[in-house]
Design a protein around this motif. Structure first.
Motif, PDB file in Angstrom:
ATOM      1  N   ILE A   7       0.990  -1.199  -0.003  1.00  0.00           N
ATOM      2  CA  ILE A   7      -0.102   0.116  -0.197  1.00  0.00           C
ATOM      3  C   ILE A   7       0.889   1.262  -0.135  1.00  0.00           C
ATOM      4  O   ILE A   7       0.570   2.173  -0.782  1.00  0.00           O
ATOM      5  CB  ILE A   7      -0.883   0.120   1.333  1.00  0.00           C
ATOM      6  CG1 ILE A   7      -1.930  -1.148   1.073  1.00  0.00           C
ATOM      7  CG2 ILE A   7      -1.693   1.246   1.482  1.00  0.00           C
ATOM      8  CD1 ILE A   7      -2.834  -1.603   2.394  1.00  0.00           C
ATOM      9  N   ALA A   8       1.941   1.307   0.829  1.00  0.00           N
ATOM     10  CA  ALA A   8       2.750   2.354   0.955  1.00  0.00           C
ATOM     11  C   ALA A   8       3.536   2.617  -0.441  1.00  0.00           C
ATOM     12  O   ALA A   8       3.748   3.837  -1.037  1.00  0.00           O
ATOM     13  CB  ALA A   8       3.969   2.026   2.037  1.00  0.00           C
ATOM     14  N   ALA A   9       4.034   1.663  -1.206  1.00  0.00           N
ATOM     15  CA  ALA A   9       4.595   1.629  -2.203  1.00  0.00           C
ATOM     16  C   ALA A   9       3.538   2.171  -3.465  1.00  0.00           C
ATOM     17  O   ALA A   9       3.943   3.077  -4.160  1.00  0.00           O
ATOM     18  CB  ALA A   9       5.016   0.272  -2.968  1.00  0.00           C
ATOM     19  N   CYS A  54     -13.941  10.626   3.381  1.00  0.00           N
ATOM     20  CA  CYS A  54     -12.963  10.183   4.409  1.00  0.00           C
ATOM     21  C   CYS A  54     -12.728  11.153   5.477  1.00  0.00           C
ATOM     22  O   CYS A  54     -11.993  10.848   6.342  1.00  0.00           O
ATOM     23  CB  CYS A  54     -11.835  10.032   3.563  1.00  0.00           C
ATOM     24  SG  CYS A  54     -11.568   8.594   2.517  1.00  0.00           S
ATOM     25  N   LYS A  55     -13.576  12.182   5.549  1.00  0.00           N
ATOM     26  CA  LYS A  55     -13.582  13.324   6.583  1.00  0.00           C
ATOM     27  C   LYS A  55     -12.016  13.857   6.473  1.00  0.00           C
ATOM     28  O   LYS A  55     -11.362  14.025   7.461  1.00  0.00           O
ATOM     29  CB  LYS A  55     -14.030  12.843   7.883  1.00  0.00           C
ATOM     30  CG  LYS A  55     -15.263  12.267   7.757  1.00  0.00           C
ATOM     31  CD  LYS A  55     -16.002  11.935   9.140  1.00  0.00           C
ATOM     32  CE  LYS A  55     -17.188  11.562   9.100  1.00  0.00           C
ATOM     33  NZ  LYS A  55     -17.619  10.292   9.458  1.00  0.00           N
ATOM     34  N   VAL A  56     -11.515  14.095   5.537  1.00  0.00           N
ATOM     35  CA  VAL A  56     -10.031  14.600   5.245  1.00  0.00           C
ATOM     36  C   VAL A  56     -10.170  15.750   4.254  1.00  0.00           C
ATOM     37  O   VAL A  56     -10.831  15.766   3.191  1.00  0.00           O
ATOM     38  CB  VAL A  56      -9.045  13.662   4.912  1.00  0.00           C
ATOM     39  CG1 VAL A  56      -8.989  12.593   5.912  1.00  0.00           C
ATOM     40  CG2 VAL A  56      -9.361  12.906   3.558  1.00  0.00           C
ATOM     41  N   SER A  57      -9.128  16.724   4.398  1.00  0.00           N
ATOM     42  CA  SER A  57      -8.987  17.759   3.282  1.00  0.00           C
ATOM     43  C   SER A  57      -7.947  17.262   2.335  1.00  0.00           C
ATOM     44  O   SER A  57      -7.960  17.736   1.243  1.00  0.00           O
ATOM     45  CB  SER A  57      -8.705  18.988   4.099  1.00  0.00           C
ATOM     46  OG  SER A  57      -7.338  19.016   4.882  1.00  0.00           O
ATOM     47  N   ALA A  58      -7.280  16.327   2.571  1.00  0.00           N
ATOM     48  CA  ALA A  58      -6.139  15.820   1.714  1.00  0.00           C
ATOM     49  C   ALA A  58      -5.869  14.369   1.961  1.00  0.00           C
ATOM     50  O   ALA A  58      -5.994  13.831   3.067  1.00  0.00           O
ATOM     51  CB  ALA A  58      -4.757  16.656   2.014  1.00  0.00           C
ATOM     52  N   LYS A  62      -2.128   7.619   5.684  1.00  0.00           N
ATOM     53  CA  LYS A  62      -2.719   6.760   6.463  1.00  0.00           C
ATOM     54  C   LYS A  62      -4.435   6.813   6.025  1.00  0.00           C
ATOM     55  O   LYS A  62      -4.925   5.760   6.176  1.00  0.00           O
ATOM     56  CB  LYS A  62      -3.035   7.322   7.868  1.00  0.00           C
ATOM     57  CG  LYS A  62      -3.520   8.878   8.132  1.00  0.00           C
ATOM     58  CD  LYS A  62      -3.121   9.438   9.318  1.00  0.00           C
ATOM     59  CE  LYS A  62      -3.592  10.786   9.591  1.00  0.00           C
ATOM     60  NZ  LYS A  62      -5.026  11.195   9.462  1.00  0.00           N
ATOM     61  N   ASP A  63      -4.528   7.885   5.349  1.00  0.00           N
ATOM     62  CA  ASP A  63      -5.930   7.855   4.761  1.00  0.00           C
ATOM     63  C   ASP A  63      -6.176   6.791   3.402  1.00  0.00           C
ATOM     64  O   ASP A  63      -7.118   6.094   3.317  1.00  0.00           O
ATOM     65  CB  ASP A  63      -6.440   9.320   4.045  1.00  0.00           C
ATOM     66  CG  ASP A  63      -6.149  10.421   5.241  1.00  0.00           C
ATOM     67  OD1 ASP A  63      -6.759  10.014   6.459  1.00  0.00           O
ATOM     68  OD2 ASP A  63      -5.469  11.385   4.933  1.00  0.00           O
ATOM     69  N   PHE A  64      -5.106   6.858   2.560  1.00  0.00           N
ATOM     70  CA  PHE A  64      -4.961   5.723   1.738  1.00  0.00           C
ATOM     71  C   PHE A  64      -5.064   4.399   1.981  1.00  0.00           C
ATOM     72  O   PHE A  64      -5.781   3.676   1.575  1.00  0.00           O
ATOM     73  CB  PHE A  64      -3.785   6.065   0.835  1.00  0.00           C
ATOM     74  CG  PHE A  64      -3.728   5.398  -0.593  1.00  0.00           C
ATOM     75  CD1 PHE A  64      -4.511   5.475  -1.676  1.00  0.00           C
ATOM     76  CD2 PHE A  64      -2.741   4.068  -0.839  1.00  0.00           C
ATOM     77  CE1 PHE A  64      -4.410   4.937  -2.754  1.00  0.00           C
ATOM     78  CE2 PHE A  64      -2.695   3.315  -1.901  1.00  0.00           C
ATOM     79  CZ  PHE A  64      -3.441   4.101  -2.716  1.00  0.00           C
TER      80      PHE A  64
END
Length: 135
Positions: A7-9, A54-58, A62-64
């Motif tokens: 996922i990080a990659a 996702c309740k995020v602005s970007a 961690k969101d991904f």
């Protein structure tokens, strides 16, 4: 490679700006990979909805992570195999020409899997010893 590393990659492969956050343009290949087929304008609207859900602005790493692991209707769950295909489809990935590399890792994938590094100052060239030379 663990799922977390995969996922990080994928995140690093998508985050071509290196900002640590995915823009709409950077996230679009993921959207296309998960079935989005609309225009850039439609993607902008979809990306805005995705951030709101996702309740995020970007979209940070961690969101991904949360997004690709979420099996609800609000998520975009991807299996390890789907993440691997995404990683290989990114422009930074080297084409394999349809050859199954098995466990081999291409240079681009190895770079994507490697932890981010900080640039170092260039080293100074060695200086010649002072004084007379020769006999």
């Amino acid at each position: 490679t663990s799922r977390r590393e995969l996922i990080a990659a994928c995140f690093r492969g998508l985050n071509v700006s290196g900002s640590g956050y995915l823009s709409a343009a950077e996230m679009k290949p993921f959207g296309q990979h998960t079935g989005f087929g609309g225009t850039d304008q439609e993607w902008q609207a979809e990306f805005a909805i995705l951030k709101k859900e996702c309740k995020v602005s970007a979209i940070a790493l961690k969101d991904f992570h949360r997004l690709v692991n979420d099996q609800s209707d609000a998520g975009c769950y991807c299996s390890d195999a789907e993440l691997q295909v995404l990683l290989e489809s990114l422009p930074s990935a080297e084409p394999t020409g349809g050859v199954d590399l098995g466990p081999a890792i291409t240079k681009a994938k190895a770079q994507a899997l490697a932890p981010p590094t900080t640039p170092t100052a260039p080293s100074q060239p060695p200086t010649a010893p002072s004084g007379p030379s020769g006999p």
